[in-house]
Design a protein around this motif. Structure first.
Motif, PDB file in Angstrom:
ATOM      1  N   THR A 262       0.866  -1.176   0.000  1.00 55.44           N
ATOM      2  CA  THR A 262       0.000   0.000   0.000  1.00 55.44           C
ATOM      3  C   THR A 262       0.904   1.227   0.000  1.00 55.44           C
ATOM      4  O   THR A 262       1.942   1.247   0.668  1.00 55.44           O
ATOM      5  CB  THR A 262      -0.929   0.020   1.229  1.00 55.44           C
ATOM      6  N   ALA A 263       0.529   2.211  -0.787  1.00 52.64           N
ATOM      7  CA  ALA A 263       1.337   3.429  -0.882  1.00 52.64           C
ATOM      8  C   ALA A 263       0.435   4.643  -0.708  1.00 52.64           C
ATOM      9  O   ALA A 263      -0.564   4.793  -1.419  1.00 52.64           O
ATOM     10  CB  ALA A 263       2.038   3.482  -2.233  1.00 52.64           C
ATOM     11  N   THR A 264       0.769   5.478   0.249  1.00 53.94           N
ATOM     12  CA  THR A 264       0.060   6.733   0.463  1.00 53.94           C
ATOM     13  C   THR A 264       1.009   7.872   0.100  1.00 53.94           C
ATOM     14  O   THR A 264       1.921   8.209   0.861  1.00 53.94           O
ATOM     15  CB  THR A 264      -0.399   6.865   1.916  1.00 53.94           C
ATOM     16  N   VAL A 265       0.804   8.440  -1.074  1.00 50.46           N
ATOM     17  CA  VAL A 265       1.691   9.485  -1.593  1.00 50.46           C
ATOM     18  C   VAL A 265       1.173  10.836  -1.123  1.00 50.46           C
ATOM     19  O   VAL A 265       0.004  11.185  -1.354  1.00 50.46           O
ATOM     20  CB  VAL A 265       1.751   9.431  -3.134  1.00 50.46           C
ATOM     21  N   THR A 266       2.037  11.599  -0.470  1.00 49.25           N
ATOM     22  CA  THR A 266       1.613  12.883   0.126  1.00 49.25           C
ATOM     23  C   THR A 266       2.163  14.098  -0.610  1.00 49.25           C
ATOM     24  O   THR A 266       1.823  15.222  -0.269  1.00 49.25           O
ATOM     25  CB  THR A 266       2.071  12.948   1.590  1.00 49.25           C
ATOM     26  N   ALA A 267       3.007  13.862  -1.627  1.00 50.72           N
ATOM     27  CA  ALA A 267       3.578  15.002  -2.354  1.00 50.72           C
ATOM     28  C   ALA A 267       3.828  14.605  -3.798  1.00 50.72           C
ATOM     29  O   ALA A 267       3.927  13.425  -4.133  1.00 50.72           O
ATOM     30  CB  ALA A 267       4.884  15.459  -1.698  1.00 50.72           C
TER      31      ALA A 267
ATOM     32  N   ILE B 185      -0.204  12.204  -5.827  1.00 52.89           N
ATOM     33  CA  ILE B 185      -0.848  12.237  -4.512  1.00 52.89           C
ATOM     34  C   ILE B 185      -2.078  11.341  -4.514  1.00 52.89           C
ATOM     35  O   ILE B 185      -2.930  11.400  -5.407  1.00 52.89           O
ATOM     36  CB  ILE B 185      -1.235  13.679  -4.135  1.00 52.89           C
ATOM     37  N   GLY B 186      -2.171  10.476  -3.484  1.00 51.47           N
ATOM     38  CA  GLY B 186      -3.301   9.561  -3.362  1.00 51.47           C
ATOM     39  C   GLY B 186      -2.863   8.278  -2.686  1.00 51.47           C
ATOM     40  O   GLY B 186      -1.708   8.119  -2.284  1.00 51.47           O
ATOM     41  N   SER B 187      -3.811   7.358  -2.540  1.00 61.29           N
ATOM     42  CA  SER B 187      -3.543   6.056  -1.920  1.00 61.29           C
ATOM     43  C   SER B 187      -3.680   4.962  -2.963  1.00 61.29           C
ATOM     44  O   SER B 187      -4.634   4.966  -3.759  1.00 61.29           O
ATOM     45  CB  SER B 187      -4.507   5.804  -0.752  1.00 61.29           C
ATOM     46  N   TYR B 188      -2.751   4.032  -2.953  1.00 58.92           N
ATOM     47  CA  TYR B 188      -2.730   2.952  -3.943  1.00 58.92           C
ATOM     48  C   TYR B 188      -2.464   1.624  -3.250  1.00 58.92           C
ATOM     49  O   TYR B 188      -1.745   1.553  -2.246  1.00 58.92           O
ATOM     50  CB  TYR B 188      -1.633   3.202  -4.985  1.00 58.92           C
ATOM     51  N   VAL B 189      -3.045   0.562  -3.806  1.00 62.46           N
ATOM     52  CA  VAL B 189      -2.801  -0.795  -3.330  1.00 62.46           C
ATOM     53  C   VAL B 189      -2.598  -1.680  -4.546  1.00 62.46           C
ATOM     54  O   VAL B 189      -3.400  -1.651  -5.490  1.00 62.46           O
ATOM     55  CB  VAL B 189      -3.970  -1.335  -2.480  1.00 62.46           C
ATOM     56  N   GLY B 190      -1.525  -2.450  -4.548  1.00 65.68           N
ATOM     57  CA  GLY B 190      -1.300  -3.340  -5.675  1.00 65.68           C
ATOM     58  C   GLY B 190       0.058  -4.000  -5.632  1.00 65.68           C
ATOM     59  O   GLY B 190       0.829  -3.844  -4.671  1.00 65.68           O
ATOM     60  N   ARG B 191       0.364  -4.751  -6.695  1.00 66.91           N
ATOM     61  CA  ARG B 191       1.661  -5.407  -6.832  1.00 66.91           C
ATOM     62  C   ARG B 191       2.696  -4.396  -7.310  1.00 66.91           C
ATOM     63  O   ARG B 191       2.411  -3.573  -8.183  1.00 66.91           O
ATOM     64  CB  ARG B 191       1.566  -6.568  -7.833  1.00 66.91           C
TER      65      ARG B 191
ATOM     66  N   ASP C 101       6.906   1.022  -9.848  1.00 68.31           N
ATOM     67  CA  ASP C 101       5.605   1.016 -10.516  1.00 68.31           C
ATOM     68  C   ASP C 101       4.677   0.107  -9.721  1.00 68.31           C
ATOM     69  O   ASP C 101       5.128  -0.864  -9.094  1.00 68.31           O
ATOM     70  CB  ASP C 101       5.707   0.489 -11.951  1.00 68.31           C
ATOM     71  N   MET C 102       3.373   0.406  -9.768  1.00 68.37           N
ATOM     72  CA  MET C 102       2.395  -0.425  -9.077  1.00 68.37           C
ATOM     73  C   MET C 102       1.266  -0.802 -10.019  1.00 68.37           C
ATOM     74  O   MET C 102       0.770   0.039 -10.778  1.00 68.37           O
ATOM     75  CB  MET C 102       1.814   0.311  -7.862  1.00 68.37           C
ATOM     76  N   THR C 103       0.895  -2.075  -9.983  1.00 69.94           N
ATOM     77  CA  THR C 103      -0.262  -2.556 -10.731  1.00 69.94           C
ATOM     78  C   THR C 103      -1.442  -2.622  -9.781  1.00 69.94           C
ATOM     79  O   THR C 103      -1.478  -3.463  -8.881  1.00 69.94           O
ATOM     80  CB  THR C 103       0.006  -3.940 -11.343  1.00 69.94           C
ATOM     81  N   THR C 104      -2.399  -1.721  -9.965  1.00 67.12           N
ATOM     82  CA  THR C 104      -3.569  -1.646  -9.091  1.00 67.12           C
ATOM     83  C   THR C 104      -4.804  -2.133  -9.832  1.00 67.12           C
ATOM     84  O   THR C 104      -4.753  -2.455 -11.013  1.00 67.12           O
ATOM     85  CB  THR C 104      -3.782  -0.201  -8.617  1.00 67.12           C
TER      86      THR C 104
ATOM     87  N   TYR D 243       7.126   5.760   0.295  1.00 64.40           N
ATOM     88  CA  TYR D 243       5.684   5.804   0.550  1.00 64.40           C
ATOM     89  C   TYR D 243       5.078   4.405   0.681  1.00 64.40           C
ATOM     90  O   TYR D 243       3.887   4.283   0.996  1.00 64.40           O
ATOM     91  CB  TYR D 243       4.973   6.544  -0.582  1.00 64.40           C
ATOM     92  N   CYS D 244       5.849   3.352   0.431  1.00 61.15           N
ATOM     93  CA  CYS D 244       5.303   1.992   0.339  1.00 61.15           C
ATOM     94  C   CYS D 244       5.387   1.251   1.670  1.00 61.15           C
ATOM     95  O   CYS D 244       6.399   1.331   2.376  1.00 61.15           O
ATOM     96  CB  CYS D 244       6.054   1.193  -0.730  1.00 61.15           C
ATOM     97  N   GLN D 245       4.341   0.532   1.981  1.00 61.56           N
ATOM     98  CA  GLN D 245       4.295  -0.347   3.136  1.00 61.56           C
ATOM     99  C   GLN D 245       3.852  -1.733   2.669  1.00 61.56           C
ATOM    100  O   GLN D 245       2.865  -1.857   1.956  1.00 61.56           O
ATOM    101  CB  GLN D 245       3.309   0.174   4.192  1.00 61.56           C
ATOM    102  N   PRO D 246       4.584  -2.804   3.043  1.00 66.10           N
ATOM    103  CA  PRO D 246       4.238  -4.151   2.556  1.00 66.10           C
ATOM    104  C   PRO D 246       2.956  -4.681   3.185  1.00 66.10           C
ATOM    105  O   PRO D 246       2.698  -4.465   4.377  1.00 66.10           O
ATOM    106  CB  PRO D 246       5.451  -4.986   2.975  1.00 66.10           C
ATOM    107  N   ILE D 247       2.147  -5.334   2.379  1.00 70.61           N
ATOM    108  CA  ILE D 247       0.950  -6.019   2.869  1.00 70.61           C
ATOM    109  C   ILE D 247       1.149  -7.529   2.800  1.00 70.61           C
ATOM    110  O   ILE D 247       0.816  -8.260   3.725  1.00 70.61           O
ATOM    111  CB  ILE D 247      -0.286  -5.627   2.026  1.00 70.61           C
ATOM    112  N   HIS D 248       1.710  -7.977   1.681  1.00 73.31           N
ATOM    113  CA  HIS D 248       1.882  -9.416   1.460  1.00 73.31           C
ATOM    114  C   HIS D 248       3.121  -9.614   0.607  1.00 73.31           C
ATOM    115  O   HIS D 248       3.231  -9.046  -0.483  1.00 73.31           O
ATOM    116  CB  HIS D 248       0.641  -9.986   0.756  1.00 73.31           C
TER     117      HIS D 248
END
Length: 287
Positions: free
Chosen positions: A234-239, A243-249, A259-262, A274-279
């Motif tokens: 999950t990535a919460t971009v603040t600048a 800017i926004g929240s994303y979840v993906g590979r 890069d993220m595939t959402t 900005y990235c935090q691991p989920i799985h």
């Protein structure tokens, strides 16, 4: 088998049901195998109709019409000695079915010798994908039996029959729940977990263009800034512009710009901070 073993570690699985063959051709071709009840029942009708739709490409065998209601048709009329075997059945639109009636197929198509020749040839040929139980399905069946859990099998026609009888919409996950002998189902969600095998990357030492020529070097290092390609984050971009929240590979680079595939598409240029691991990467994608 990976997921069978995972589920068995999570819960006491008492039975496994596998859709071993798509169509029960033995039962369709040999009525004496299981008796009149099966052959004249609703299930047999689903098996035959689905088989014919696949075999004849969901088009009228006589005029080639598509996207119209199709009816099961006897090539050699029963009144003239034709049988109910699938080798004597085809599908036709209502107009062609009525026009042919119980007439001889050679008389009906006397002015279309090419169509007659194709139809008779195709009627005798089996639907290879449905007629043969391939080695992969048997290998899976034997591997499932080796677990020691009781394994039963169902057919594709039986699956569809169960789904329509239970008035369920067409979906792969509901089809899976309808395999085999199913009396009733308690559906507890409308959003199942979707799991897609993605593999563990590539062994190529260089990247190539569409013609196969090498264009860039591929690093042996897989982990960058604590992440590796395939991790779900999950990535919460603040600048910045993203800017926004994303979840993906995530697709990792040594530069730290990922890069993220959402679910909504691919997002480029996400900084690793900005990235935090989920799985962590395990070869599968989840949605």
């Amino acid at each position: 088998m990976t997921w069978v073993n995972r589920f068995r570690r999570l819960a006491p699985v008492g039975r496994i049901v596998q859709e071993l063959v798509r169509f029960d051709l033995q039962l369709m071709e040999n009525p004496e195998i299981s008796g009149v009840e099966y052959q004249q029942g609703a299930l047999q009708g689903y098996e035959v109709r689905e088989y014919l739709l696949e075999k004849w490409g969901r088009t009228c065998a006589y005029c080639g019409a598509k996207h119209v209601p199709l009816e099961v048709e006897h090539i050699q009329p029963r009144s003239k000695g034709g049988s109910d075997r699938v080798s004597n059945l085809t599908i036709a639109c209502h107009s062609c079915n009525q026009a042919k009636g119980n007439g001889d197929i050679r008389d009906f198509l006397s002015g279309q010798p090419d169509v007659l020749s194709r139809l008779l040839r195709q009627a005798k040929s089996p639907l290879n994908d449905a007629a043969a139980v391939n080695s992969t399905r048997w290998a899976l069946f034997n591997a499932l039996k080796a677990t020691g859990v009781p394994v039963t099998t169902g057919t594709g026609g039986q699956t569809k029959f169960n789904r329509l009888r239970l008035n369920l919409p067409k979906a792969h996950w509901l089809d899976a729940a309808c395999v085999g002998d199913v009396e009733s189902l308690d559906i507890v969600t409308s959003k199942p977990l979707l799991i897609l095998a993605k593999g563990h990357g590539t062994r190529r030492m260089c990247g190539t263009n569409k013609y196969g020529f090498p264009t860039r070097h591929r690093s042996r290092k897989q982990i960058h800034n604590g992440f590796q390609t395939g991790d779900i984050v999950t990535a919460t971009v603040t600048a910045g512009k993203k800017i926004g929240s994303y979840v993906g590979r995530v697709l990792c680079r040594a530069s730290g710009s990922f890069d993220m595939t959402t679910a909504s598409g691919r997002v480029t240029g996400i900084n690793h901070k900005y990235c935090q691991p989920i799985h962590r990467k395990d070869g599968y994608a989840y949605a």
